[in-house]
Design a protein around this motif. Structure first.
Motif, mmCIF file in Angstrom:
data_model
loop_
_atom_site.group_PDB
_atom_site.id
_atom_site.type_symbol
_atom_site.label_atom_id
_atom_site.label_comp_id
_atom_site.label_asym_id
_atom_site.label_seq_id
_atom_site.Cartn_x
_atom_site.Cartn_y
_atom_site.Cartn_z
ATOM 1 N N VAL A 342 29.393 54.803 32.906
ATOM 2 C CA VAL A 342 29.450 54.417 31.494
ATOM 3 C C VAL A 342 29.563 55.655 30.609
ATOM 4 O O VAL A 342 30.341 55.695 29.649
ATOM 5 C CB VAL A 342 28.211 53.587 31.110
ATOM 6 N N VAL A 343 28.784 56.706 30.926
ATOM 7 C CA VAL A 343 28.857 57.959 30.159
ATOM 8 C C VAL A 343 30.258 58.543 30.247
ATOM 9 O O VAL A 343 30.818 59.011 29.241
ATOM 10 C CB VAL A 343 27.809 58.973 30.677
ATOM 11 N N ASN A 344 30.872 58.506 31.419
ATOM 12 C CA ASN A 344 32.218 59.050 31.600
ATOM 13 C C ASN A 344 33.239 58.291 30.764
ATOM 14 O O ASN A 344 34.197 58.883 30.250
ATOM 15 C CB ASN A 344 32.617 59.014 33.075
ATOM 16 N N VAL A 345 33.058 56.989 30.628
ATOM 17 C CA VAL A 345 33.979 56.202 29.801
ATOM 18 C C VAL A 345 33.920 56.672 28.354
ATOM 19 O O VAL A 345 34.946 56.840 27.692
ATOM 20 C CB VAL A 345 33.640 54.696 29.903
ATOM 21 N N PHE A 346 32.716 56.894 27.835
ATOM 22 C CA PHE A 346 32.582 57.332 26.443
ATOM 23 C C PHE A 346 33.021 58.782 26.256
ATOM 24 O O PHE A 346 33.268 59.212 25.136
ATOM 25 C CB PHE A 346 31.130 57.152 25.972
ATOM 26 N N ASP A 347 33.124 59.533 27.337
ATOM 27 C CA ASP A 347 33.609 60.913 27.269
ATOM 28 C C ASP A 347 35.125 60.996 27.147
ATOM 29 O O ASP A 347 35.663 62.053 26.813
ATOM 30 C CB ASP A 347 33.164 61.685 28.521
ATOM 31 N N ARG A 348 35.821 59.908 27.394
ATOM 32 C CA ARG A 348 37.280 59.935 27.379
ATOM 33 C C ARG A 348 37.798 60.209 25.974
ATOM 34 O O ARG A 348 37.312 59.632 24.984
ATOM 35 C CB ARG A 348 37.847 58.607 27.888
ATOM 36 N N ASP A 349 38.808 61.066 25.868
ATOM 37 C CA ASP A 349 39.413 61.374 24.570
ATOM 38 C C ASP A 349 40.085 60.150 23.961
ATOM 39 O O ASP A 349 40.156 60.014 22.735
ATOM 40 C CB ASP A 349 40.429 62.514 24.706
#
Length: 573
Positions: A342-349
């Protein structure tokens, strides 16, 4: 920019005034006489740019907080004042040097000054009284007179005392005796603080005093104190929505001249004319002010503080610090996710909500592109807290005012369009209503137009429609906390024949039907002597929606037509 830095910027934009009370404060020539540092040059207020980025001031070499004497050093006033000036904060100081001056503080001579300060910095032991005066000042600051709203403030205990935890325990004891709800961190890393809804107490140590290592993060030099105070105040209103509210207040204060120009004295003749002709000028004028405030906030884009970057920062911080288990979303069934995914999804540009829909759960199917999502709150907090958060936002969006909003003020609620009432249930409707406290209640919504709710000089009938309480999962129109603090999901979908008209007399000396306060309840008494509890007041647009639905039902045209034609056409309803 991190959410923490953003919160500090918002706090700095809002903060204006600091008051310091310390009997060991040294100013000007006193510092020279008593061997303090050389006085600094006066600060030119026009040369200070509070918008400049700045690092927190550093403690000068030699000011090691752990290696000083037991008594500590006197508070250097010039360093303190200059530090606050560099942050654009107005600082007032009181340094009682005699018993008479201390007595003036105890007797409340400066109560008005203290009540208006955003930040109070208090020495713990004034004239060696071991905290008695400071404890009384804190109680006076926190304890508000009846019907007076509190003020968001930071109280900073800045002391030479070695035992900061002991000070915290004494203040907690006072708050418990006062019945004030509060919270204390469960670890020394979070600092020696006490947090509540509208205030925060931070206990900080002056340099030059030997203390145990676990107090190290609470020791601050004069040069660091302004930055630490801004940081502590930001914690008092930490979060996205608190930051929005604080930023909006700062914007309104900065735009006060514009508001005064729009409401100049050139409007006075027209307003007086309106008031004399209608007798309802106050409500009209307040509505104009409210709309103008909304226009200002929209014009300067106050909502820009809720940027996607800040939302991402909030999400990452919440997920990385949470301990509630796997994030989850409920769409028919519960989908659980790996926290790092989930954190990685929100890290996406190129982040978009669709990326959450496409996220692979730990087990089970993905959410899918067309699934209806009512809430993602359970991604960030426990399921219980997620429901509580969603319901609080739901109540905020549909209610102007209720028993639990804190907006008591001087004016009691009136009976008007959108007023939600509760009355003891009749035996015929007992099966349709919930039971609490050993007593059953029915809920009603007033549909009296505003123009018919005012200028009342004799008893008048008010149309009320019953509100059905809906069970979890069923459709409802609005959510309230009733007069017994019980959550109620209510629906206003009824038929015109279920409406009833109840006659209420105007309040004595007024031309409206105003409630009376009994204990913690607001009551209306109809002409027949029956009591009605005030529960809440809907926002106008929500009340008008129900009113429009009822008007549409009343305006239906009934036709005498062939049954085959009726059931085969579009008029089945």
């Amino acid at each position: 920019m991190s959410l923490e830095k953003w919160s500090e910027d918002v706090a700095l934009q809002y903060l204006q005034t600091v008051v310091v009370v310390d009997d060991g404060l040294l100013l000007g020539s006193e510092e020279v006489i008593r061997g303090a540092e050389e006085a600094l040059e006066p600060v030119d207020a026009l040369s200070v740019d509070v918008a400049d980025d700045r690092d927190d001031p550093e403690i000068p070499a030699g000011d090691d907080p752990g290696n000083g004497g037991l008594d500590g050093d006197p508070l250097k006033g010039e360093v303190l004042l200059r530090g606050f000036a560099e942050y654009g904060l107005v600082c007032g100081v009181l340094a009682p040097s005699t018993q008479d001056e201390l007595q003036e503080i105890k007797e409340g001579k400066f109560r008005r000054l203290f009540a208006r300060a955003d930040v109070m910095v208090l020495d713990w032991s004034l004239s060696g009284d071991e905290g008695r005066t400071t404890r009384a000042l804190v109680q006076d600051l926190i304890g508000q007179p009846e019907n007076q709203l509190g003020r968001l403030r930071l109280i900073c205990i800045y002391t030479n005392n070695q035992d900061l935890e002991g000070i915290q325990e004494e203040l907690v004891s006072d708050l418990k005796e006062m019945g004030v709800s509060h919270a204390v961190p469960d670890s020394a890393e979070a600092g020696w603080v006490i947090a509540a809804r509208d205030f925060r107490i931070a206990i900080l140590g002056k340099i030059g005093v030997s203390r145990p290592p676990h107090f190290a993060n609470a020791v601050v030099g004069e040069g660091q104190l302004p930055a630490r105070i801004v940081r502590e105040f930001a914690h008092a209103a930490h979060g996205l929505m608190p930051g929005l509210a604080l930023n909006s207040l700062a914007i309104l204060r900065d735009n006060a001249p514009l508001l005064l120009q729009r409401f100049s004295d050139a409007l006075d003749p027209a307003f007086v004319s309106h008031e004399l002709l209608t007798g309802q000028g106050k409500r009209f004028a307040v509505q104009l002010i409210a709309r103008e405030i909304q226009a200002i906030l929209e014009a300067v884009d106050a909502g820009s503080v809720l940027s996607l970057d800040n939302i991402r920062s909030w999400v990452k911080g919440r997920l990385e610090s949470s301990s509630h288990g796997d994030p989850q979303v409920k769409v028919g069934s519960v989908r659980k996710y790996d926290k790092s995914d989930v954190v990685n999804v929100f890290d996406r540009d190129d982040f978009a909500v669709q990326h959450l829909r496409d996220l692979q759960p730990i087990e089970g199917a993905m959410i899918g592109g067309k699934a209806k999502l009512a809430s993602l709150s359970s991604l960030f907090v426990t399921e219980f807290d997620a429901v509580e958060s969603d319901e609080r936002l739901g109540r905020l969006s549909c209610l102007n005012r209720d028993l639990h909003s804190g907006y008591e003020g001087a004016k009691l609620p009136t009976l008007q369009l959108g007023t939600i009432l509760a009355s003891p249930a009749s035996s015929s409707s007992s099966s349709e209503n919930g039971e609490f406290g050993g007593c059953e209640f029915e809920y009603w919504l007033c549909l009296q137009a505003l123009c018919d709710s005012e200028r009342i000089h004799e008893p008048r009938g008010f149309p009320l429609i019953p509100l059905r309480e809906m069970q979890p999962g069923a459709d409802f129109d609005f959510l309230v906390m009733d007069h017994r603090s019980v959550r109620r999901a209510l629906s206003g979908t009824v038929r015109p024949y279920q409406m009833k008209v109840v006659t209420f007399p105007p309040s004595v000396g007024e031309d409206v039907v105003r409630s009376t306060k009994t204990d913690e309840d607001y009551m209306f008494n109809d002409l027949d002597g029956f009591d009605w509890y005030w529960v809440a007041e809907l926002r106008p647009e929500h009340a008008l929606r129900v009113s429009h639905q009822m008007a549409s039902l009343i305006s239906r045209i009934g036709l005498d037509e062939s049954e085959w034609l009726r059931l085969s056409g579009n008029n089945k309803k």
